[in-house]
Design an enzyme around this catalytic site. Structure first.
Site, mmCIF file in Angstrom:
data_model
loop_
_atom_site.group_PDB
_atom_site.id
_atom_site.type_symbol
_atom_site.label_atom_id
_atom_site.label_comp_id
_atom_site.label_asym_id
_atom_site.label_seq_id
_atom_site.Cartn_x
_atom_site.Cartn_y
_atom_site.Cartn_z
ATOM 1 N N GLU A 60 0.829 -1.205 0.000
ATOM 2 C CA GLU A 60 0.000 0.000 0.000
ATOM 3 C C GLU A 60 0.870 1.264 0.000
ATOM 4 O OE1 GLU A 60 -3.556 1.798 2.917
ATOM 5 O OE2 GLU A 60 -2.308 0.104 3.556
ATOM 6 N N LYS A 129 -9.090 2.887 -2.231
ATOM 7 C CA LYS A 129 -9.371 2.183 -0.983
ATOM 8 C C LYS A 129 -10.794 2.494 -0.529
ATOM 9 C CE LYS A 129 -7.187 1.280 3.532
ATOM 10 N NZ LYS A 129 -5.989 1.572 4.343
ATOM 11 N N CYS A 185 -5.596 -3.019 2.145
ATOM 12 C CA CYS A 185 -5.445 -3.129 3.600
ATOM 13 C C CYS A 185 -6.768 -3.331 4.337
ATOM 14 C CB CYS A 185 -4.686 -1.914 4.137
ATOM 15 S SG CYS A 185 -3.948 -2.217 5.778
#
Length: 691
Positions: A60, A129, A185
């Site tokens: 990330e 994200k 994540c």
């Protein structure tokens, strides 16, 4: 290399057989130094390409570093990220495979934490994200906005319009079954991850670009999370966490990289290693497809979410494959039914034993019977069935003498197996009997006017089956006479190969405890009984003698009446059971085409140093099988399994299923026509396997 290259389609290449090599890279970074970070990332991307990987995944925000905090809002940093991304995309033209890199990206006055999917000089798509953690040590909402805050589904990057969103599936048109989805994540830590919908929508490889600082116990949780996702979604799962170089002002980083598949870890990085790391693994796309196809509830679940799945967008691309033959690195167990690890094997043997015993105990309780009749030959199968019968009496609190054991020597019974049968019946405390079937078999031969009844050495199938039939007839009438149940002995391997006589003891009984236990596992079940000392030294010696005896039906007499060795070898006719059990597992469990089974068998069996050997296999029994031998015996297996022996399996008695590798019960795992042709399988084997 273009599609169709001889390297990619070579029989020796993993890409020919439904595998893809993937890589997870954890480069060394410098905080807020994209120029440095992109070079370290490209170094690992080139290395992954040299190793034959078709995909490389980075952590990330890898181009900027994750721990830049409020520096993310600095134009200088964002400009540097844009320049680094341009460099990354341009260099990707010289890298085989697709790359997934993390970077902050500006859009309409907002900053998104993104994964950028790059292939041969083009950006295939950008995934923002979805869930920004803002608890404990995380303050991502201070710098970024979530995917839901965008109002567009395409953005301009480097002057080109590309798909943008968390609903993208990337579909590799030149690699069957290779469809991947990207999350970042926290997206994988929430109760309902988007990757679950992606899997239901067809994604077979799920990717998580993570930063994930390290605290005590977190690595184990990550591992459980990744393996759990891969198992639940029947998918590959790639996880890349930030490592060396991220800021340790308040946090620490361990550079954890994982490749998981359907509940198993295929590859894992060394945590806390300095510098960059690269781990690779070969993901089995065909195995995933086979499991999904058989799990009807997977499709049902997808149907329940069809409105959501219709919103997924597919980005199709044509990845180039490595220009060299990429050989499989993945370990393929030689004995898929038997764990190579001693602890795992002991646990497996105990579990199988308990299932077999529980099955017989329940059947006896249901019938109200307290006696069992069993034929004891001195061979593997009847020995294992005898052990189960004895333990069933122990479980029921009945005397072991309620096991009425009969050895029935015939024309070809060797002194070795007869001695073993006698020793076993005595050492295990059965009620032991011996019935010589030769007089009754000879009477049958006379009734048939068979030449053997008059001294001719005509040892045809009639001669053989008269003996087998006489034994079974005795067992069933003995059961009537003693108010008992006949315990069957035939195993899964022999049922698969049709190495049994229809209507006799290895195919017919009142209840068969061995019917879903393969021959290779039966060996280890008996060895486990010896190792655990369950019956004492006298029984252990008798059991070891059984293990040391060649497998034979013992139906054709030896020219030397004094010989202790059998005239016939089962494996000389139907093939080595260790190899045929390998073939059975992959055909029955997954339905693979013969060429793939041959490829896996060659990888597992052609080099005795390549895979692990269970420690109970003596060095002199650690065989090798080259591709020509594998092809020969696989053809035998296919003809017998598909075409000639199903009618025997269609009439099997009840038996407990013991393993996920499958059973052949017509009421359970396997239902097939008795008059099928094996031509399609033989044709594929003949044309697609060299030699």
């Amino acid at each position: 290399m273009q599609e169709g290259s001889t390297c990619a389609t070579s029989f020796a290449s993993l890409y020919r057989h439904g595998f893809v090599r993937v890589a997870v890279a954890v480069p060394e970074v410098r905080v807020a130094d994209p120029a440095f970070n992109v070079e370290r990332s490209l170094d690992l991307a080139h290395r992954a390409a040299r190793e034959g990987a078709i995909m490389t995944v980075f952590p990330e925000l890898g181009l900027s570093s994750y721990s830049a905090e409020d520096l993310f809002h600095q134009d200088a940093l964002q400009d540097a990220v844009d320049t680094a991304l341009d460099r990354f995309v341009e260099e990707s033209r010289r890298i085989t495979g697709v790359l997934v890199v993390g970077a902050p990206m500006r859009l309409d006055g907002r900053l998104f934490n993104c994964a950028v999917v790059v292939h041969r000089g083009e950006i295939l798509g950008v995934v923002p994200k979805s869930y920004l953690p803002n608890y404990r040590e995380f303050y991502e909402k201070r710098q970024f906005v979530a995917a839901r805050d965008t109002t567009v589904d395409r953005i301009s990057v480097g002057g080109r319009s590309v798909p943008f969103g968390n609903d993208l599936l990337f579909d590799a048109s030149t690699v069957a079954g290779f469809v991947f989805h990207v999350e970042i994540c926290e997206d994988g830590w929430v109760p309902m991850p988007l990757s679950g919908y992606a899997a239901l929508g067809g994604a077979t490889v799920l990717i998580n670009l993570s930063a994930s600082n390290i605290v005590v116990g977190k690595a184990d949780y990550r591992r459980q999370l990744c393996t759990g996702h891969s198992a639940r979604y029947i998918a590959g799962y790639l996880y890349a966490a930030a490592g060396s170089g991220e800021s340790t002002t308040d946090l620490a980083w361990d550079g954890h990289a994982l490749v998981c598949e359907n509940g198993e870890v295929l590859a894992e990085s060394e945590r806390f290693a300095g510098g960059g790391q690269l781990v690779t693994a070969d993901v089995d796309l065909q195995r995933l497809a086979a499991d999904r196809m058989r799990m009807t509830s997977f499709t049902d679940n997808a149907r329940d979410h069809r409105d959501r799945l219709r919103l997924l967008r597919r980005v199709t691309f044509a990845p180039t494959l490595p220009d060299t033959v990429v050989r499989l690195r993945r370990e393929i167990e030689r004995f898929p039914y038997v764990p190579a690890d001693p602890a795992g094997r002991n646990e497996r043997c105990a579990e199988v034993h308990h299932i077999q015993v529980q099955g017989l105990v329940t059947r006896l309780a249901a019938t109200g019977l307290q006696n069992v009749v069993i034929g004891v030959s001195g061979g593997l199968d009847s020995t294992q069935a005898l052990i189960v019968a004895i333990r069933s009496m122990d479980r029921l609190g009945l005397p072991r003498t309620n096991v009425l054991a009969y050895t029935m020597p015939g024309f070809a019974t060797s002194s070795r197996t007869l001695t073993s049968a006698r020793r076993l019946m005595s050492a295990l405390g059965t009620t032991a009997h011996e019935i010589d079937i030769r007089p009754s078999a000879m009477q049958m031969l006379r009734d048939l006017n068979h030449p053997a009844a008059y001294g001719a050495a005509v040892y045809d199938v009639t001669f053989e089956n008269v003996q087998a039939g006489e034994r079974t007839s005795h067992l069933f009438r003995l059961a009537n006479h003693h108010d008992a149940l006949v315990v069957g002995t035939g195993d899964l391997s022999e049922l698969a190969l049709g190495w049994s006589t229809y209507g006799v003891g290895d195919q017919m009984s009142h209840y068969n405890v061995n019917a879903s236990v393969p021959k290779t596992l039966i060996r280890y079940l008996i060895s486990w009984v010896i190792e655990t000392g369950q019956f004492g030294p006298q029984a252990a010696a008798a059991l070891q003698a059984v293990l040391d005896t060649e497998i034979s039906p013992e139906l054709i007499p030896s020219p030397d009446p004094a010989s202790a060795q059998p005239m016939q070898s089962s494996e000389a006719v139907v093939g080595p059971f260790d190899l045929q059990d390998f073939h059975l597992y992959y055909l029955l469990r997954f339905g693979y085409r013969p060429s793939r089974i041959a490829y896996l068998a060659q990888h597992a069996w052609s080099d005795r140093t390549r895979g692990r050997w269970p420690d109970l296999v003596p060095p002199d029994q650690r065989h090798e099988y080259d591709l020509a031998t594998i092809k020969r015996w696989l053809e035998v297996f296919l003809r017998r399994f598909v075409q000639t022996s199903q009618f025997k399996r269609s009439a099997l008695p009840n038996a407990p299923k013991v393993g996920s590798g499958g059973s052949l019960s017509p009421r359970g795992d396997w239902r097939a026509p008795s008059d099928a042709s094996a031509q399609a399988w033989i044709h594929e084997l003949s044309h697609d396997v060299p030699g």
